[in-house]
Every structure is written in structure tokens, then in C-alpha cells.
Design a protein around this motif. Structure first.
Motif, PDB file in Angstrom:
ATOM      1  N   ALA A 126       0.825  -1.208   0.000  1.00 27.27           N
ATOM      2  CA  ALA A 126       0.000   0.000   0.000  1.00 27.27           C
ATOM      3  C   ALA A 126       0.857   1.254   0.000  1.00 27.27           C
ATOM      4  O   ALA A 126       2.021   1.243   0.426  1.00 27.27           O
ATOM      5  CB  ALA A 126      -0.903   0.000   1.239  1.00 27.27           C
ATOM      6  N   VAL A 127       0.255   2.329  -0.494  1.00 26.40           N
ATOM      7  CA  VAL A 127       0.784   3.680  -0.282  1.00 26.40           C
ATOM      8  C   VAL A 127      -0.315   4.511   0.365  1.00 26.40           C
ATOM      9  O   VAL A 127      -1.480   4.107   0.398  1.00 26.40           O
ATOM     10  CB  VAL A 127       1.253   4.346  -1.601  1.00 26.40           C
ATOM     11  N   LEU A 128       0.056   5.664   0.876  1.00 23.84           N
ATOM     12  CA  LEU A 128      -0.893   6.563   1.518  1.00 23.84           C
ATOM     13  C   LEU A 128      -1.304   7.668   0.551  1.00 23.84           C
ATOM     14  O   LEU A 128      -0.542   8.056  -0.339  1.00 23.84           O
ATOM     15  CB  LEU A 128      -0.290   7.175   2.779  1.00 23.84           C
ATOM     16  N   GLY A 129      -2.524   8.176   0.756  1.00 23.58           N
ATOM     17  CA  GLY A 129      -3.008   9.300  -0.032  1.00 23.58           C
ATOM     18  C   GLY A 129      -3.032  10.574   0.786  1.00 23.58           C
ATOM     19  O   GLY A 129      -2.680  10.586   1.973  1.00 23.58           O
ATOM     20  N   ASN A 130      -3.478  11.654   0.177  1.00 19.92           N
ATOM     21  CA  ASN A 130      -3.485  12.946   0.864  1.00 19.92           C
ATOM     22  C   ASN A 130      -4.403  12.954   2.082  1.00 19.92           C
ATOM     23  O   ASN A 130      -4.109  13.590   3.097  1.00 19.92           O
ATOM     24  CB  ASN A 130      -3.874  14.064  -0.109  1.00 19.92           C
ATOM     25  N   HIS A 131      -5.523  12.209   2.022  1.00 20.11           N
ATOM     26  CA  HIS A 131      -6.423  12.163   3.175  1.00 20.11           C
ATOM     27  C   HIS A 131      -5.822  11.367   4.327  1.00 20.11           C
ATOM     28  O   HIS A 131      -6.201  11.579   5.491  1.00 20.11           O
ATOM     29  CB  HIS A 131      -7.773  11.571   2.774  1.00 20.11           C
ATOM     30  N   ASP A 132      -4.900  10.487   4.036  1.00 18.29           N
ATOM     31  CA  ASP A 132      -4.270   9.672   5.071  1.00 18.29           C
ATOM     32  C   ASP A 132      -3.217  10.436   5.861  1.00 18.29           C
ATOM     33  O   ASP A 132      -2.706   9.935   6.865  1.00 18.29           O
ATOM     34  CB  ASP A 132      -3.630   8.428   4.441  1.00 18.29           C
ATOM     35  N   ILE A 133      -2.883  11.629   5.409  1.00 12.43           N
ATOM     36  CA  ILE A 133      -1.931  12.467   6.146  1.00 12.43           C
ATOM     37  C   ILE A 133      -2.585  13.803   6.507  1.00 12.43           C
ATOM     38  O   ILE A 133      -1.909  14.816   6.687  1.00 12.43           O
ATOM     39  CB  ILE A 133      -0.639  12.690   5.334  1.00 12.43           C
ATOM     40  N   TYR A 134      -3.906  13.779   6.634  1.00 13.23           N
ATOM     41  CA  TYR A 134      -4.694  14.993   6.878  1.00 13.23           C
ATOM     42  C   TYR A 134      -4.273  15.672   8.181  1.00 13.23           C
ATOM     43  O   TYR A 134      -4.113  16.888   8.247  1.00 13.23           O
ATOM     44  CB  TYR A 134      -6.175  14.622   6.922  1.00 13.23           C
ATOM     45  N   TYR A 135      -4.112  14.879   9.228  1.00  9.66           N
ATOM     46  CA  TYR A 135      -3.606  15.385  10.502  1.00  9.66           C
ATOM     47  C   TYR A 135      -2.160  14.952  10.671  1.00  9.66           C
ATOM     48  O   TYR A 135      -1.711  13.981  10.054  1.00  9.66           O
ATOM     49  CB  TYR A 135      -4.443  14.859  11.670  1.00  9.66           C
ATOM     50  N   ARG A 136      -1.451  15.630  11.533  1.00  7.67           N
ATOM     51  CA  ARG A 136      -0.034  15.337  11.747  1.00  7.67           C
ATOM     52  C   ARG A 136       0.177  13.898  12.192  1.00  7.67           C
ATOM     53  O   ARG A 136       1.155  13.253  11.819  1.00  7.67           O
ATOM     54  CB  ARG A 136       0.545  16.303  12.780  1.00  7.67           C
ATOM     55  N   TYR A 137      -0.748  13.380  12.988  1.00  6.82           N
ATOM     56  CA  TYR A 137      -0.597  12.036  13.535  1.00  6.82           C
ATOM     57  C   TYR A 137      -1.227  10.957  12.648  1.00  6.82           C
ATOM     58  O   TYR A 137      -1.104   9.765  12.934  1.00  6.82           O
ATOM     59  CB  TYR A 137      -1.217  11.965  14.933  1.00  6.82           C
ATOM     60  N   SER A 138      -1.912  11.351  11.588  1.00  7.50           N
ATOM     61  CA  SER A 138      -2.649  10.387  10.773  1.00  7.50           C
ATOM     62  C   SER A 138      -1.743   9.351  10.114  1.00  7.50           C
ATOM     63  O   SER A 138      -2.066   8.154  10.077  1.00  7.50           O
ATOM     64  CB  SER A 138      -3.451  11.107   9.697  1.00  7.50           C
ATOM     65  N   LYS A 139      -0.618   9.792   9.585  1.00  3.44           N
ATOM     66  CA  LYS A 139       0.275   8.877   8.862  1.00  3.44           C
ATOM     67  C   LYS A 139       0.684   7.704   9.739  1.00  3.44           C
ATOM     68  O   LYS A 139       0.603   6.540   9.331  1.00  3.44           O
ATOM     69  CB  LYS A 139       1.507   9.630   8.361  1.00  3.44           C
ATOM     70  N   ALA A 140       1.125   7.996  10.952  1.00  2.00           N
ATOM     71  CA  ALA A 140       1.591   6.936  11.844  1.00  2.00           C
ATOM     72  C   ALA A 140       0.451   6.010  12.249  1.00  2.00           C
ATOM     73  O   ALA A 140       0.627   4.779  12.309  1.00  2.00           O
ATOM     74  CB  ALA A 140       2.243   7.551  13.083  1.00  2.00           C
ATOM     75  N   GLU A 141      -0.729   6.575  12.524  1.00  3.44           N
ATOM     76  CA  GLU A 141      -1.847   5.749  12.963  1.00  3.44           C
ATOM     77  C   GLU A 141      -2.324   4.819  11.855  1.00  3.44           C
ATOM     78  O   GLU A 141      -2.587   3.633  12.088  1.00  3.44           O
ATOM     79  CB  GLU A 141      -2.996   6.637  13.450  1.00  3.44           C
ATOM     80  N   ILE A 142      -2.423   5.345  10.645  1.00  2.19           N
ATOM     81  CA  ILE A 142      -2.894   4.528   9.527  1.00  2.19           C
ATOM     82  C   ILE A 142      -1.851   3.491   9.132  1.00  2.19           C
ATOM     83  O   ILE A 142      -2.175   2.321   8.880  1.00  2.19           O
ATOM     84  CB  ILE A 142      -3.273   5.430   8.344  1.00  2.19           C
ATOM     85  N   THR A 143      -0.591   3.885   9.101  1.00  3.39           N
ATOM     86  CA  THR A 143       0.475   2.934   8.787  1.00  3.39           C
ATOM     87  C   THR A 143       0.511   1.804   9.804  1.00  3.39           C
ATOM     88  O   THR A 143       0.631   0.623   9.446  1.00  3.39           O
ATOM     89  CB  THR A 143       1.833   3.645   8.735  1.00  3.39           C
ATOM     90  N   GLY A 144       0.389   2.155  11.077  1.00  4.87           N
ATOM     91  CA  GLY A 144       0.402   1.142  12.120  1.00  4.87           C
ATOM     92  C   GLY A 144      -0.760   0.172  12.019  1.00  4.87           C
ATOM     93  O   GLY A 144      -0.596  -1.042  12.193  1.00  4.87           O
ATOM     94  N   ALA A 145      -1.946   0.701  11.719  1.00  4.43           N
ATOM     95  CA  ALA A 145      -3.132  -0.152  11.607  1.00  4.43           C
ATOM     96  C   ALA A 145      -3.004  -1.114  10.425  1.00  4.43           C
ATOM     97  O   ALA A 145      -3.310  -2.305  10.536  1.00  4.43           O
ATOM     98  CB  ALA A 145      -4.382   0.709  11.459  1.00  4.43           C
TER      99      ALA A 145
END
Length: 276
Positions: free
Chosen positions: A95-114
Motif C-alpha cells: 500500500a501507499v498513503l493518499g493525501n487524506h491519510d496524512i490529513y492530521y499530523r498524527y494520521s500517517k503513523a496511525e494509519i500505517t500502524g493499523a
């Protein structure tokens, strides 16, 4: 809460020719899912379940996810991964992340971890070789992030070998022309959501359209707002397979749906077979 009109799920099947593809990889099957926007509004549980079933029935060698798993609040990702853990693939899920997946500063880490918790490998400016050393899989940082620096990754590749790139925003294809990209998989556009049969995405003609639509109505139609050109520059790549220079780009119409819904632009699961 009312879900948005999305139409029936479409399964797009295509064969993509890859120059120099090893004989052992001919017939390799990829499934692409994109733009789920799992938030209780933009994607129904029924359609998600159907998309997962379609993917599994295809018996893919790889499942590839191209971003925007949630819309803004990343909390729904924890419920979503309970569904996505049922995806099956011989060589893994990337997978890769999209712009909505980094909407908040903490979003990237939370989504990647999940996603990592269910063995989905999230690539952020990384190279992987799930199909062997003869073909690389690259996952780039989102185009709108400060870390979108493709040269740092692409310059490490052997230009004599095939390469597949995951990049959420199809506009990146313009910049990737300086490297060999046998197939780029993107999403982000939702296919434009409203298609004029025989013509293409209505958003291409939005400047003419908005003059005919009251402003109050426009505010409810994201892809017809005056700033819709900011979503992507190249709306001509809104969906389907395209040749960009020497490279190939496929844009998935996504599963999630924004207001006011879709017209002649159904959500999709993509099944791709590699040949040479």
C-alpha cells in the motif's frame, strides 16, 4: 446518516504489456483497490465486502492499495483493517498513503500502524521485491506531502529491469517520465465521479458548467467547485490506462464516493494481468 449514491461496483479487467517481463512472471495477476474513504458515509459495508470478495475470487499474486483509506479523522482505520484482513494474496498486500491519510499530523503513523497490524506493507518512498529481484515495486510518498522526492527512490533502480510504481496522485506521472515506469497505479480522482458519455469527466468542463449552476448548489459538489482544478492538474488521466511519455499509467476510479454521487462513473475493483 444517508450514504451517497455510488452505483454498482464495476470490475475492470485488463492486460498490461511489460517489456522484458521474465517468463516466470507472465500471467502475474494484480488487484488494485483505491480511495475507500471509509468513514460511515462514503463507502457501504456491503460494497466493501463485495470488493474484498471480488479480489479474493481473482486469486491475485499481489493486492495493491493506492491510498485514501479514510477521509479526515483516522479513527475508522481500526475498523477498516478488520475488514481488509480478509484480503488474500499469494505474494502479499502492499500500500501507499493518499493525501487524506496524512490529513492530521498524527494520521500517517496511525494509519500505517493499523495497516501493518494486518501485514499490509505500507511503502513510503520505498522499494520492495515481492515478485522477485527481476521486477521492483516502488511506493512513493504522497504528492502533496513534503516528502515527495521521487529521485531519492527512483535513482536506486536498475533501468534495465521492469518497475511498478504506486503513487496515489496521477499527476506524479508527469514527473516520473524521466525514469522507467512500466506501470504506475494511482487513484485520487474518483474517475471524476460524473462522466458525460462519449465526452469524459464533467469536471474538465467545469468552468463552463459552474456558470450554469447556482453557487449554493456548487458548494455541495466538490468536483464542480471553483477550486476543483486543484484536485489534479491532468483530468485527462481521470480514469483508465494512459501512455505518459514512455511510461504507462492506470488510474482507478476508487470505491468511496463524495457528494452528490456518481454518474456513469461506477466505483471499481481493478484486475490486471501482466504480459510481454
Amino acid at each position: 446518516m444517508h450514504r451517497l449514491l455510488s452505483g454498482n461496483l464495476s470490475v475492470e479487467t485488463l492486460t498490461v504489456n511489460i517489456e522484458g517481463l521474465p517468463a516466470s512472471l507472465r500471467g502475474t495477476k494484480l488487484v488494485q483497490l483505491s480511495d475507500l474513504h471509509y468513514d460511515g458515509l462514503r463507502l457501504s459495508e456491503e460494497m466493501l465486502e463485495q470488493a474484498i470478495a471480488i479480489s479474493n475470487e481473482a486469486e491475485p499474486d499481489l493486492v495493491l492499495l493506492t491510498g485514501d483509506y479514510i477521509t479526515d479523522d483516522p479513527t475508522p482505520i481500526h475498523k477498516l483493517v478488520k475488514r481488509l484482513k480478509h484480503l488474500q494474496s499469494r505474494a502479499g498486500i502492499y500500500a501507499v498513503l493518499g493525501n487524506h491519510d496524512i490529513y492530521y499530523r498524527y494520521s500517517k503513523a496511525e494509519i500505517t500502524g493499523a495497516l501493518s497490524s494486518i501485514d499490509v506493507k505500507v511503502l513510503w518512498n520505498e522499494i520492495a521485491y515481492p515478485l522477485g529481484e527481476e521486477i521492483s515495486l516502488v511506493g512513493l510518498a504522497d504528492y502533496w506531502s513534503r516528502e515527495f522526492k521521487p529521485a531519492l527512490v527512483m535513482n536506486h533502480l536498475d533501468p534495465a529491469k521492469p518497475c511498478i510504481v504506486l503513487s496515489h496522485n496521477p499527476d506524479t506521472a508527469e514527473f516520473l517520465q524521466q525514469w522507467r515506469v512500466d506501470l504506475q497505479l494511482s487513484g485520487h480522482t474518483h474517475g471524476g465521479q460524473i462522466i458525460i458519455p462519449g465526452i469524459g469527466p464533467a469536471v474538465i468542463y467545469y468552468k463552463k458548467l459552474i456558470r450554469q449552476i447556482p453557487r449554493k448548489v456548487r458548494l455541495w459538489i466538490p468536483f464542480l467547485r471553483a477550486d476543483c482544478a486543484k484536485v489534479v492538474r491532468h483530468w485527462e488521466w481521470a480514469y483508465g490506462l494512459h501512455r505518459v511519455g514512455e511510461n504507462q499509467l492506470y488510474v482507478n476510479r476508487g470505491l468511496g464516493t463524495y457528494a452528490p454521487g456518481r454518474l456513469f462513473c461506477p466505483p471499481e475493483v481493478t484486475v490486471i494481468t501482466l504480459q510481454n
